[in-house]
Structures are given as C-alpha cells and as structure tokens.
Design an enzyme around this catalytic site. Structure first.
Site, PDB file in Angstrom:
ATOM      1  N   HIS A  98       0.835  -1.203   0.000  1.00 23.87           N
ATOM      2  CA  HIS A  98       0.000   0.000   0.000  1.00 23.87           C
ATOM      3  C   HIS A  98       0.866   1.248   0.000  1.00 23.87           C
ATOM      4  O   HIS A  98       1.904   1.303   0.642  1.00 23.87           O
ATOM      5  CB  HIS A  98      -0.991   0.017   1.170  1.00 23.87           C
ATOM      6  N   HIS A 100       0.718   5.140   0.892  1.00 20.81           N
ATOM      7  CA  HIS A 100      -0.030   6.203   1.571  1.00 20.81           C
ATOM      8  C   HIS A 100       0.031   7.465   0.722  1.00 20.81           C
ATOM      9  O   HIS A 100       1.114   7.864   0.285  1.00 20.81           O
ATOM     10  CB  HIS A 100       0.602   6.532   2.934  1.00 20.81           C
TER      11      HIS A 100
END
Ligand SMILES: [Zn+2]
Length: 138
Positions: A98, A100
């Site tokens: 992931h 951010h």
C-alpha cells in the site's frame, strides 16, 4: 489467506473508496494523519515493493498522481506526501502493498522533519561513492 486489504478489495469489509480501476483501489485510511489520507493498493495481493510487479506498481503510481490532483481540487490540499513501508524493519504493518497518499495543508501541524531532519547526519563523500558503487554493481 487472511488479508485485510484483500477483504476490502473483495468488498467483505467496507471502505470509503476514493479511486478504482481494474488494477487498483484507493480508500481512506481509518486512522488518518490529515483529512483525506488515503491508501492506494493493487487489487491482486502483493506483499510489498520486493514482490510487486513493475507494471502493477506503475498503475499504483498513476492512481496516486490522480488522487493527489483530486486532493488539491476537492479538499484544498496544497501539497502531498507519498509513503510506503516495505518490510518489518520499515515498520510495515499490513502485508499487502500500500502506498499512503497524505494530503498536506498549510499549517496542518504535521512535521515530517520530526521523523526526518532529526535523524539525518552528514555523510563523507567516500562513504557516498562506496555505497553508490555497491548499488550500481548488481
Ligand atoms: Zn492482500
């Protein structure tokens, strides 16, 4: 396999989606650093930067760009930080890649310098060239 982000991709766990295409999903972080703090994830499961396919990473990066522009337009963000943690020593907490995307605002009282400038040191030129050689030789 029990993966929080795979469950979000499958729709088993609800999330506030902010971007979606065939390859990538982005949703708001439930513990935001700033208003609009989002996570961009590939829909297929990759653990981190070490195993994600380059092409998929390209889609993640493109989504982060689009999302950043939308944060400017839609939220009035004036800047953005992109952060990824890959591996336990980088303090990765969810082992599904992931990125951010953290929108920043004037006077948002978030200081990357606390994490960054407080820890940096001056490196000698020989150290830099030796390290660079090690990375180039691979
Ligand atoms: Zn996953």
């Amino acid at each position: 396999m029990d993966c929080l982000f795979c469950s979000i991709v499958k729709g088993e766990i609800p999330a506030a989606k902010v971007f979606e295409n065939e390859t990538v999903l982005a949703f708001l972080d439930v513990n935001p650093l700033t208003k609009g703090h989002a996570l961009v994830v590939p829909k297929r499961h990759f653990e981190n930067i070490f195993d994600i396919e380059k092409e998929v990473l390209g889609h993640v990066a493109s989504a982060a760009k689009e999302l950043s522009q939308n944060m400017k337009r839609g939220l009035g963000a004036t800047a953005v930080n992109l952060v990824n943690a890959s591996g336990p020593d980088a303090e990765q907490s969810v082992f599904h890649f992931h990125l951010h995307v953290i929108p920043r605002y004037e006077h948002d009282d978030l200081h990357l310098n606390d994490w960054w400038q407080g820890k940096v040191r001056k490196a000698a030129p020989e150290e830099l060239s030796e390290t660079a050689q090690r990375l180039q030789k691979l």
